[in-house]
Structures are given as C-alpha cells and as structure tokens.
Scaffold this active site. Structure first.
Site, PDB file in Angstrom:
ATOM      1  CG  HIS A  41     -19.482  48.325 -66.848  1.00 18.40           C
ATOM      2  ND1 HIS A  41     -20.462  48.820 -66.016  1.00 18.40           N
ATOM      3  CD2 HIS A  41     -18.772  47.429 -66.118  1.00 18.40           C
ATOM      4  CE1 HIS A  41     -20.334  48.252 -64.818  1.00 18.40           C
ATOM      5  NE2 HIS A  41     -19.336  47.407 -64.866  1.00 18.40           N
ATOM      6  CB  SER A  47     -18.029  46.856 -61.838  1.00 19.55           C
ATOM      7  OG  SER A  47     -18.956  46.153 -62.619  1.00 19.55           O
TER       8      SER A  47
END
Length: 304
Positions: free
Chosen positions: A189, A85
């Site tokens: 996400h 991430s």
C-alpha cells in the site's frame, strides 16, 4: 445490522486451516481452488511453517481461501461486507461481485505481483501502538515512511524501506507506546507496489463482475460502493495506496451496524472493533467451534 469483515495479510498462522478441512465438502473446495491457481492451499494451511506462509504469494491466496471457506460454513447473508487489504477480494466474492474461483485467481496474481515488487528493494511494515494520529503521520513523513494502514483505535501501520523501518524503531513518534515490526514481506500500500498495479489491472480486465448484492464498504475511503466495476477498480488501486480501515469503521457506525463477525483467520479486525466500536458485538471465526456462536449472532443481528 451485521457486517462480515475479512482480515488482511499477517493474520495467518501455521496450521490455522487444519480444523476447517474437516467440514463437509471443505477439503474438496480447497483442492479445486488449489488446482485452479497452481498452489497447494491444503499444504500451506496445515503443514507449512511460519516462514513459508509469510511469503506474499502464498499468504494472500491462503487468506482469501480461508475467508471464503469460513463464510460459506456460516451459510448466511450479512447486511454489509468489507475487507482489510487483501481481505477486500474476499469481501468482493462475499458480495457477489466475482465468483469464488475468480477471486482465488485474482488474488494469486496479486500475491505474485506484489512479491515481485517487494523483491526490488528490501522493505517492510511496522505497527505503531498508541499516540496521536496527526503527530504520528507527520513523524512518519519526516522519516520518509508511508502511513500505509490507518486502522483506527490508536493504530497506524507504517511502510517503507528496511532502513526507514529501523529508524522508526529507534525514533518512535511522541506518545507511541510501541513500534512492532510486522511479519510481512514488503511495503504494501505504498508506491513501492506500483509495478504490481499494472499486472493486477490486466488480470482484472478479464473478470466478469456483478454489482454488490449487499452493502460493500471500500477501505480506500470507507465509502459504500454500488457497482461491480468500481469495486474492482478500487481493488486494483489499493495495492499501492493506503488502507483506511478507520474510515470503514466510521461508516459501520453511520450504517447502524450492531454486530461484526470476522472471517477466518479472525482476531485482528475484531480487536480493532472492540476498541473503536463500543456497543457493537464482535466475534472472530478462528475455528469451526466458533460457528454456532456466530450463527446465533447472525440470527439476532442480521436485518432484512
């Protein structure tokens, strides 16, 4: 062959930066980065409580700063870098794609934009421990959730609205041992983050980039990326798309990685690697006390 990895949001804990600021030059670097992005990183990394550093706009720059600081203390070049991430921004700087200050400016924009996107709807994330991935993904889709992080080693992180997360806690997929709500402030996400993508794309357009100096593995699909422009393009798109850390670890296997070091605040990715990469030596940088062991690992495993 050595891979250096950088963790994502949720790895931060109150006061975790404190011992690192005692290293020569560390406090000055943190002060300079703080001035550059208008955020007191030293305060948040040493004095702020868990709720304060849970704020997306704070957590993300803090994690990148800590990762860069700990990696600099190692003073060694890995063969491979990757990040989970927001850790991909750390990895991009470690690979020489962008400079450290540019990385902090980019992640500041990312954190603010994602915090704004998260404020539109009450959303969250939860980790599924155990179970069959195919069964779990199908169940998540039935509940309207997104498998936002497919982490491997039996772990998937679901993301969606607060109501959907609550439904998942009450109705876990078959075979899942436990559903653990995460201390993050949004459904990262997923399409909920789409408004942040445009903001990040604008900021990325101003960057000066170089091609990676070492192998850079993207968490979009686990593939090695050869150009700086492609690295940045993927950094922008991954905000609203799932993280495939499982595929990154598959690529580590294919590359012949023999050791993995996780930058500060290490622990999460090391734990996944211990389960998914048997035979690979692992080490998490939690405090400067871990540096000597990390340097020994580097001397043994970092290839030419």
């Amino acid at each position: 062959m050595l891979v250096l990895v950088a963790p994502g949001q949720g790895a931060q804990t109150p006061g975790f930066l404190t011992p690192w600021l005692d290293l020569p030059g560390a406090a000055d670097r943190i002060a300079a980065w703080s001035d550059a992005i208008g955020l007191d990183l030293a305060h948040y990394g040493t004095e702020a409580d868990a709720d304060a550093i849970r704020d997306t706009a704070v957590a993300q720059p803090l994690l990148v700063a800590a990762g860069l600081l700990s990696a600099a203390a190692l003073d060694a070049s890995p063969n491979v870098v990757a990040g989970h991430s927001v850790g991909e921004i750390t990895a991009a700087a470690l690979a020489g794609v962008i400079g450290d200050e540019a990385a902090l400016r980019l992640v500041r924009t990312r954190g603010l934009a994602m915090a704004e996107a998260a404020a539109v709807t009450e959303t969250g994330m939860a980790a599924l421990l155990g179970g069959d991935p195919d069964v779990s993904v199908a169940h998540l889709e039935k509940l309207g959730l997104t498998p936002a992080n497919v982490n491997g080693a039996g772990q998937i992180v679901a993301a969606g609205t607060a109501a959907q997360i609550a439904a998942l806690v009450d109705d876990a997929p078959e075979g899942v041992r436990r559903v653990v709500p995460l201390k993050v402030a949004g459904a990262f996400h997923t399409p909920h983050m789409a408004p942040a993508v445009d903001r990040l794309r604008e900021a990325a357009a101003e960057l000066t980039t170089a091609d990676p100096a070492v192998t850079y593995v993207s968490n979009a699909d686990g593939k090695a990326v050869a150009t700086g422009d492609e690295v940045i393009s993927r950094l922008v798109g991954q905000v609203a798309n799932p993280v495939r850390w499982d595929l990154c670890m598959e690529t580590f296997k294919e590359l012949g990685v023999t050791a993995l070091i996780e930058a500060c605040p290490g622990g999460t990715l090391t734990g996944l690697a211990k389960r998914a990469l048997p035979g690979v030596q692992t080490l998490a940088l939690k405090t400067p006390d871990d540096l000597d062991a990390a340097r020994a690992l580097i001397s043994e495993h970092a290839g030419a």
